[in-house]
Design a protein around this motif. Structure first.
Motif, PDB file in Angstrom:
ATOM      1  N   THR A 266     -19.139   6.346  35.516  1.00 48.26           N
ATOM      2  CA  THR A 266     -17.703   6.607  35.442  1.00 48.26           C
ATOM      3  C   THR A 266     -17.053   5.657  34.449  1.00 48.26           C
ATOM      4  O   THR A 266     -17.581   4.575  34.165  1.00 48.26           O
ATOM      5  CB  THR A 266     -17.037   6.423  36.821  1.00 48.26           C
ATOM      6  N   LYS A 267     -15.919   6.068  33.918  1.00 45.70           N
ATOM      7  CA  LYS A 267     -15.112   5.181  33.086  1.00 45.70           C
ATOM      8  C   LYS A 267     -13.648   5.510  33.320  1.00 45.70           C
ATOM      9  O   LYS A 267     -13.312   6.642  33.735  1.00 45.70           O
ATOM     10  CB  LYS A 267     -15.478   5.321  31.605  1.00 45.70           C
ATOM     11  N   PRO A 268     -12.745   4.573  33.090  1.00 48.40           N
ATOM     12  CA  PRO A 268     -11.328   4.821  33.339  1.00 48.40           C
ATOM     13  C   PRO A 268     -10.776   5.917  32.430  1.00 48.40           C
ATOM     14  O   PRO A 268     -11.211   6.084  31.289  1.00 48.40           O
ATOM     15  CB  PRO A 268     -10.673   3.472  33.023  1.00 48.40           C
ATOM     16  N   ASP A 269      -9.821   6.675  32.947  1.00 46.03           N
ATOM     17  CA  ASP A 269      -9.117   7.643  32.113  1.00 46.03           C
ATOM     18  C   ASP A 269      -8.240   6.905  31.108  1.00 46.03           C
ATOM     19  O   ASP A 269      -7.828   5.758  31.354  1.00 46.03           O
ATOM     20  CB  ASP A 269      -8.234   8.541  32.981  1.00 46.03           C
ATOM     21  N   PRO A 270      -7.932   7.515  29.972  1.00 42.49           N
ATOM     22  CA  PRO A 270      -7.032   6.878  29.012  1.00 42.49           C
ATOM     23  C   PRO A 270      -5.691   6.539  29.672  1.00 42.49           C
ATOM     24  O   PRO A 270      -5.132   7.339  30.421  1.00 42.49           O
ATOM     25  CB  PRO A 270      -6.859   7.949  27.926  1.00 42.49           C
ATOM     26  N   ASP A 271      -5.203   5.344  29.390  1.00 47.26           N
ATOM     27  CA  ASP A 271      -3.945   4.896  29.983  1.00 47.26           C
ATOM     28  C   ASP A 271      -3.266   3.944  28.996  1.00 47.26           C
ATOM     29  O   ASP A 271      -3.366   2.718  29.112  1.00 47.26           O
ATOM     30  CB  ASP A 271      -4.209   4.196  31.311  1.00 47.26           C
ATOM     31  N   PRO A 272      -2.557   4.485  28.004  1.00 46.66           N
ATOM     32  CA  PRO A 272      -1.908   3.634  26.991  1.00 46.66           C
ATOM     33  C   PRO A 272      -0.946   2.617  27.587  1.00 46.66           C
ATOM     34  O   PRO A 272      -0.844   1.487  27.086  1.00 46.66           O
ATOM     35  CB  PRO A 272      -1.183   4.653  26.102  1.00 46.66           C
ATOM     36  N   GLU A 273      -0.237   3.004  28.633  1.00 45.01           N
ATOM     37  CA  GLU A 273       0.700   2.060  29.245  1.00 45.01           C
ATOM     38  C   GLU A 273      -0.038   0.859  29.831  1.00 45.01           C
ATOM     39  O   GLU A 273       0.417  -0.288  29.713  1.00 45.01           O
ATOM     40  CB  GLU A 273       1.518   2.764  30.329  1.00 45.01           C
ATOM     41  N   GLN A 274      -1.160   1.128  30.479  1.00 44.57           N
ATOM     42  CA  GLN A 274      -1.955   0.027  31.020  1.00 44.57           C
ATOM     43  C   GLN A 274      -2.517  -0.834  29.894  1.00 44.57           C
ATOM     44  O   GLN A 274      -2.612  -2.070  30.021  1.00 44.57           O
ATOM     45  CB  GLN A 274      -3.096   0.578  31.876  1.00 44.57           C
ATOM     46  N   ALA A 275      -2.899  -0.206  28.781  1.00 46.34           N
ATOM     47  CA  ALA A 275      -3.387  -0.972  27.626  1.00 46.34           C
ATOM     48  C   ALA A 275      -2.311  -1.931  27.124  1.00 46.34           C
ATOM     49  O   ALA A 275      -2.581  -3.109  26.842  1.00 46.34           O
ATOM     50  CB  ALA A 275      -3.811  -0.012  26.516  1.00 46.34           C
ATOM     51  N   ARG A 276      -1.065  -1.430  27.006  1.00 45.60           N
ATOM     52  CA  ARG A 276       0.030  -2.297  26.558  1.00 45.60           C
ATOM     53  C   ARG A 276       0.280  -3.424  27.560  1.00 45.60           C
ATOM     54  O   ARG A 276       0.514  -4.582  27.169  1.00 45.60           O
ATOM     55  CB  ARG A 276       1.303  -1.465  26.386  1.00 45.60           C
ATOM     56  N   ALA A 277       0.225  -3.087  28.836  1.00 46.12           N
ATOM     57  CA  ALA A 277       0.469  -4.106  29.861  1.00 46.12           C
ATOM     58  C   ALA A 277      -0.569  -5.219  29.793  1.00 46.12           C
ATOM     59  O   ALA A 277      -0.233  -6.413  29.918  1.00 46.12           O
ATOM     60  CB  ALA A 277       0.468  -3.450  31.247  1.00 46.12           C
ATOM     61  N   LEU A 278      -1.833  -4.863  29.579  1.00 46.33           N
ATOM     62  CA  LEU A 278      -2.879  -5.879  29.467  1.00 46.33           C
ATOM     63  C   LEU A 278      -2.617  -6.810  28.292  1.00 46.33           C
ATOM     64  O   LEU A 278      -2.769  -8.041  28.404  1.00 46.33           O
ATOM     65  CB  LEU A 278      -4.248  -5.207  29.309  1.00 46.33           C
TER      66      LEU A 278
ATOM     67  N   GLY B 223       0.260   0.111  19.544  1.00 41.61           N
ATOM     68  CA  GLY B 223       0.596  -1.157  18.908  1.00 41.61           C
ATOM     69  C   GLY B 223      -0.577  -1.933  18.357  1.00 41.61           C
ATOM     70  O   GLY B 223      -0.462  -3.137  18.107  1.00 41.61           O
ATOM     71  N   ILE B 224      -1.710  -1.269  18.142  1.00 44.65           N
ATOM     72  CA  ILE B 224      -2.893  -1.927  17.575  1.00 44.65           C
ATOM     73  C   ILE B 224      -3.134  -1.358  16.181  1.00 44.65           C
ATOM     74  O   ILE B 224      -3.303  -0.138  16.019  1.00 44.65           O
ATOM     75  CB  ILE B 224      -4.142  -1.710  18.454  1.00 44.65           C
ATOM     76  N   GLY B 225      -3.154  -2.208  15.174  1.00 45.73           N
ATOM     77  CA  GLY B 225      -3.385  -1.762  13.810  1.00 45.73           C
ATOM     78  C   GLY B 225      -4.867  -1.569  13.525  1.00 45.73           C
ATOM     79  O   GLY B 225      -5.730  -2.163  14.178  1.00 45.73           O
ATOM     80  N   VAL B 226      -5.179  -0.731  12.532  1.00 48.34           N
ATOM     81  CA  VAL B 226      -6.568  -0.434  12.169  1.00 48.34           C
ATOM     82  C   VAL B 226      -6.709  -0.420  10.658  1.00 48.34           C
ATOM     83  O   VAL B 226      -5.893   0.176   9.946  1.00 48.34           O
ATOM     84  CB  VAL B 226      -7.021   0.929  12.739  1.00 48.34           C
ATOM     85  N   THR B 227      -7.745  -1.084  10.173  1.00 47.57           N
ATOM     86  CA  THR B 227      -8.182  -0.937   8.783  1.00 47.57           C
ATOM     87  C   THR B 227      -9.597  -0.390   8.808  1.00 47.57           C
ATOM     88  O   THR B 227     -10.310  -0.537   9.800  1.00 47.57           O
ATOM     89  CB  THR B 227      -8.154  -2.275   8.028  1.00 47.57           C
ATOM     90  N   PHE B 228     -10.014   0.228   7.703  1.00 43.99           N
ATOM     91  CA  PHE B 228     -11.307   0.907   7.677  1.00 43.99           C
ATOM     92  C   PHE B 228     -12.314   0.188   6.793  1.00 43.99           C
ATOM     93  O   PHE B 228     -11.972  -0.411   5.774  1.00 43.99           O
ATOM     94  CB  PHE B 228     -11.160   2.341   7.169  1.00 43.99           C
ATOM     95  N   ASN B 229     -13.575   0.294   7.205  1.00 42.30           N
ATOM     96  CA  ASN B 229     -14.719  -0.152   6.407  1.00 42.30           C
ATOM     97  C   ASN B 229     -15.691   1.013   6.379  1.00 42.30           C
ATOM     98  O   ASN B 229     -16.482   1.203   7.304  1.00 42.30           O
ATOM     99  CB  ASN B 229     -15.360  -1.388   7.032  1.00 42.30           C
ATOM    100  N   CYS B 230     -15.587   1.843   5.338  1.00 44.05           N
ATOM    101  CA  CYS B 230     -16.422   3.039   5.229  1.00 44.05           C
ATOM    102  C   CYS B 230     -17.664   2.728   4.407  1.00 44.05           C
ATOM    103  O   CYS B 230     -17.570   2.208   3.290  1.00 44.05           O
ATOM    104  CB  CYS B 230     -15.631   4.181   4.588  1.00 44.05           C
TER     105      CYS B 230
END
Length: 505
Positions: free
Chosen positions: A314-326, A374-381
């Motif tokens: 099992t794994k947790p369902d997506p929860d953006p609000e919980q991600a921000r809270a953490l 609120g998490i930024g991403v840059t790519f390394n292709c």
């Protein structure tokens, strides 16, 4: 331009079909017309991966086979087998009445000869040469391994270990004598293959009179041939073609099953702390990604299909609000650009990927999802991930795609990704408990215990946010209405037609 190309491809296809028919038409009786993505120069099942296609053609069979639930099932061998107390010697018994297509009985001696030959001509099975394989009597053979090898039966289900009549086959490359429900009628190296019913099939009534396999690698010609009633079924349906077939359920039946090729990512514990890794996994929405990819993948929970006994995690369902809270509990605050920062440093992660197996699309979708919380991403292709970010560990998140379930057992993937020192042990995951369980899995011979151990191991990695399991590529099969039993529910690619395959109505 696309329409012109499509018409040219269709014209070439129709010419090819006409030419094939003029050489050796098989139009009498109940004959299935199928498209396949690959065509090989040989029908020698022991060489290379040719056995995958002689199995697809319904010509060859191994001692065991893989079931729809990824379990090992009897084929030419009986279900009952024994293993010695020390776990080294396996005793396998052939079924009653098993014979080749020429009517000759399959013997234990011939089975042993086949296994030895496969070890000689196929480097992937060279290890069999170190095993002591003996025919005890006409129906019984023993295999003794140098050390405990719990997945021997899984290996014996490999289509490359098909049992051939090595004495009666004049040319194994073009006319093998085997045990399957069909025999080769005509063979064009790297082209069309025709099969007809095996009149001596040991396994019961064969429903079809035969089948024709056309080599059609491009997607558009297969779609057009299906729409023009030139073929009856094929697998590896694209997302675009899938929509067309779904819109016409009166003509087509479409089946999706999660297969064994996994899209996943590694979270670098050297650069990401526990909070950030947890926030990432609470943000990445695998169902949304699967939806964007148009049904070509199924959202993954773990690395294996949930229909397998060793895929029960099992794994947790997506929860953006919980991600921000953490993140905020850990001291992150939102900057003017909407991204989190801490101690004056923005939370921007490097996602490494290579542009194949839809990983480029996944990278973009992950960027959108992570940016939304609120998490930024840059790519390394990179074109070659193995020589770059897997080798030098230059990533925060590393995307990869591989076959996770090679033969109905979890050890290969677990050993590669979660064992200390494994090939994909590049993210810093380190669990003493996990290593203990992997050591037990390596030598455990009981199937239910292997599944339980695998589930415990994978769950540890999920709970530690060491990996993100994104999607399992679907095996998508389309068939004309009335075509049944074409291995459409089996996740493995090396089965297609069988004695039960039929055209109804």
């Amino acid at each position: 331009m696309k329409k012109r190309i499509a018409l040219l491809l269709l014209a070439a296809l129709l010419l090819g079909l006409t030419a094939c028919g003029s050489r050796n038409p098989q139009t009498q009786g109940k004959v299935l017309r199928l498209a396949v993505d690959f065509a090989y120069p040989s029908l020698d099942a022991h060489k290379e991966y040719y056995g995958w296609f002689t199995s697809i053609y319904g010509v060859t069979e191994a001692l065991f086979r893989m079931g729809d639930d990824s379990s090992v099932q009897p084929a030419l061998a009986e279900k009952d087998y024994t293993v010695s107390d020390d776990g080294l010697t396996w005793t396998v018994t052939l079924r009653d009445g098993v014979c080749f297509s020429n009517g000759a009985p399959v013997t234990a001696e011939m089975a042993v000869r086949n296994l030895r030959r496969a070890a000689e001509v196929n480097s992937r099975f060279a290890y069999l040469a170190a095993y002591d394989m003996t025919a005890v009597d006409e129906k019984t053979l023993t295999i003794t391994t140098p050390e405990v090898y719990p997945t021997l039966l899984n290996d014996l289900a490999s289509p490359e270990l098909a049992i051939l009549d090595l004495d009666a086959s004049a040319d194994l490359d073009t006319a093998p004598v085997a045990t399957g429900p069909f025999v080769i009628k005509s063979f064009q190296p790297e082209g069309t293959v025709e099969v007809s019913r095996n009149q001596h099939y040991w396994g019961g009534e064969v429903k079809l009179d035969g089948a024709v396999f056309y080599y059609m690698q491009e997607d558009e010609p297969k779609l057009m041939a299906m729409q023009n009633d030139e073929i009856d079924a094929y697998t590896s349906v694209t997302a675009a073609a899938r929509e067309i077939y779904q819109a016409d359920p009166d003509r087509y039946q479409l089946t999706d099953v999660p297969a064994t090729r996994l899209q996943f990512y590694i979270l670098n514990q050297e650069t990401l702390d526990d909070t950030v890794r947890a926030a990432v996994n609470l943000t990445v929405d695998c169902r949304a990604i699967a939806g964007y990819l148009g049904g070509t993948v199924s959202p993954a929970v773990g690395p294996f299909s949930t229909t397998a006994a060793y895929g029960q995690v099992t794994k947790p369902d997506p929860d953006p609000e919980q991600a921000r809270a953490l993140l905020e509990q850990d001291g992150y605050t939102r900057g003017k650009d909407g991204l989190y920062e801490k101690n004056g440093r923005p939370l921007t992660l490097t996602v490494a990927y290579y542009p194949a197996r839809s990983l480029d699309s996944i990278a973009l979708l992950m960027q959108e999802q992570l940016k939304a919380v609120g998490i930024g991403v840059t790519f390394n292709c990179q074109e070659d991930p193995d020589a770059t970010y897997i080798a030098n560990r230059d990533f925060d998140i590393a995307l990869y795609c591989m076959i996770a379930d090679k033969n109905g057992d979890p050890y290969y993937f677990i050993n590669s990704t979660l064992r200390r020192g494994g090939y994909f042990d590049v993210g810093g995951f380190d669990s003493h408990r996990c290593q203990q369980l992997i050591d037990r899995l390596q030598y455990e011979t009981d199937g239910s215990q292997r599944a339980e151990l695998a589930n415990q191991i994978v769950q540890l990695a999920i709970d530690d946010n060491a990996f993100g399991y994104v999607g399992l590529f679907n095996k998508t099969t389309v068939a004309r209405k009335g075509v049944v039993h074409i291995a459409e529910s089996c996740p493995f690619d090396f089965y297609f037609i069988s004695a039960d395959t039929d055209i109804i109505g």
